[in-house]
Design an enzyme around this catalytic site. Structure first.
Site, short mmCIF file in Angstrom:
data_model
loop_
_atom_site.label_atom_id
_atom_site.label_comp_id
_atom_site.label_asym_id
_atom_site.label_seq_id
_atom_site.Cartn_x
_atom_site.Cartn_y
_atom_site.Cartn_z
N ALA A 66 0.85 -1.18 0.00
CA ALA A 66 0.00 0.00 0.00
C ALA A 66 0.89 1.24 0.00
O ALA A 66 2.06 1.19 0.34
CB ALA A 66 -0.91 0.00 1.22
N GLY A 111 -0.29 -5.20 0.78
CA GLY A 111 -1.51 -5.16 -0.01
C GLY A 111 -1.35 -5.79 -1.37
O GLY A 111 -2.32 -6.27 -1.96
N GLU A 114 -1.88 -9.42 -0.81
CA GLU A 114 -3.31 -9.60 -0.55
C GLU A 114 -4.12 -9.52 -1.84
O GLU A 114 -5.10 -10.25 -2.01
CB GLU A 114 -3.78 -8.55 0.46
CG GLU A 114 -3.21 -8.79 1.85
CD GLU A 114 -3.57 -7.72 2.85
OE1 GLU A 114 -4.30 -8.02 3.80
OE2 GLU A 114 -3.13 -6.57 2.67
N GLU A 134 3.67 -6.15 7.35
CA GLU A 134 2.96 -5.13 8.13
C GLU A 134 3.40 -5.05 9.59
O GLU A 134 3.39 -3.96 10.18
CB GLU A 134 1.45 -5.38 8.06
CG GLU A 134 0.79 -4.98 6.74
CD GLU A 134 0.84 -6.08 5.70
OE1 GLU A 134 0.17 -5.95 4.66
OE2 GLU A 134 1.55 -7.10 5.93
#
Length: 256
Positions: A66, A111, A114, A134
């Protein structure tokens, strides 16, 4: 919607969506997520499209996470809204009626991993590296990673990847079942397309029904089995089943 952060190309029954922020290692920001939602919806609605390929621009990254700049100064409520938006995209992909391949051409982190986990298949370049870092930021995965990764590779392996925050290379990812195949970088899109073409020779309605049934397993075995029964029965009234049965009895290839 006009796209500033992605590209969408439809060719040979396949919609190829490329995250096009190479200078930012294709990091996911709010605008990119919105564009991906729109592009996926367009591909879903397009009758000429049978499947999708998601990849990143350049050779370094699929999606390297992200955009951390968007995390700065966020309240708890804003963070929850951000996570919900990411979940909406991932759920849209995971529940799409058409098969989606993540063509992982480099770093798939946070992300980005993901996003790949939400796809139905993951084909990795030999240069790819994957991870959920993370915890190094004092966070946990927020776009579905804590749920989809254990389903794919098991709780123990998932906890190892999430709690260490470390990356794994393509070979390790393949051994864990995180990716289905490893290919040379130059062959990544071609191999992803070939995988989809194998599916295109089958019944589109049956493929869609199978995705629904398999996704039901995440709702628990009891509901998953019931969903399979209902979806199996629905196939019996489809035109594709009628054609498939006729082709079988006539000893010819079906014309789906």
């Amino acid at each position: 919607m006009s796209y500033q952060n992605i590209t969408l190309e439809i060719k040979n029954k396949t919609a190829q969506i490329t995250i096009n922020r190479e200078g930012k290692l294709n990091a996911l920001n709010r605008d990119t997520i919105a564009e991906l939602k729109d592009a996926v919806s367009r591909a879903e609605a397009d009758g000429s499209v049978r499947g999708l390929i998601l990849t990143g621009a350049g050779e370094k990254a699929f999606v390297a996470g992200a955009d951390i700049k968007e995390f700065l100064g966020k309240s708890k409520e804003e963070a929850e809204a951000m996570s919900r938006s990411g979940h909406e995209l991932m759920n849209k992909i995971a529940n799409l009626s058409k098969p989606v391949v993540a063509a992982i051409n480099g770093f798939a982190l946070g992300g980005g991993l993901e996003l790949a986990l939400a796809c139905h298949f993951r084909v990795a370049s030999s240069t790819a590296k994957m991870g959920l870092p993370e915890v190094s930021l004092g966070l946990i995965p927020g776009y579905g990673g804590t749920q989809r990764l254990p389903e794919l590779i098991g709780k123990g392996r998932a906890l190892e990847l999430i709690l260490t925050g470390e990356m794994v290379d393509a070979k390790a990812a393949y051994g864990w079942g995180l990716v289905s195949s490893i290919v040379d970088p130059d062959l990544l899109i071609d191999q992803s397309q070939k995988l989809l073409e194998r599916i295109y020779s089958r019944s589109a309605s049956a493929v869609s029904a199978a995705i629904v049934a398999v996704n039901g397993s995440s709702q628990g075995k009891v509901e998953g089995y019931g969903l399979e029964i209902r979806t199996f029965a629905e196939c019996f009234v489809s035109e594709d089943f009628s054609e498939g049965l006729s082709a079988f009895t006539e000893k010819r290839k079906p014309r789906f």
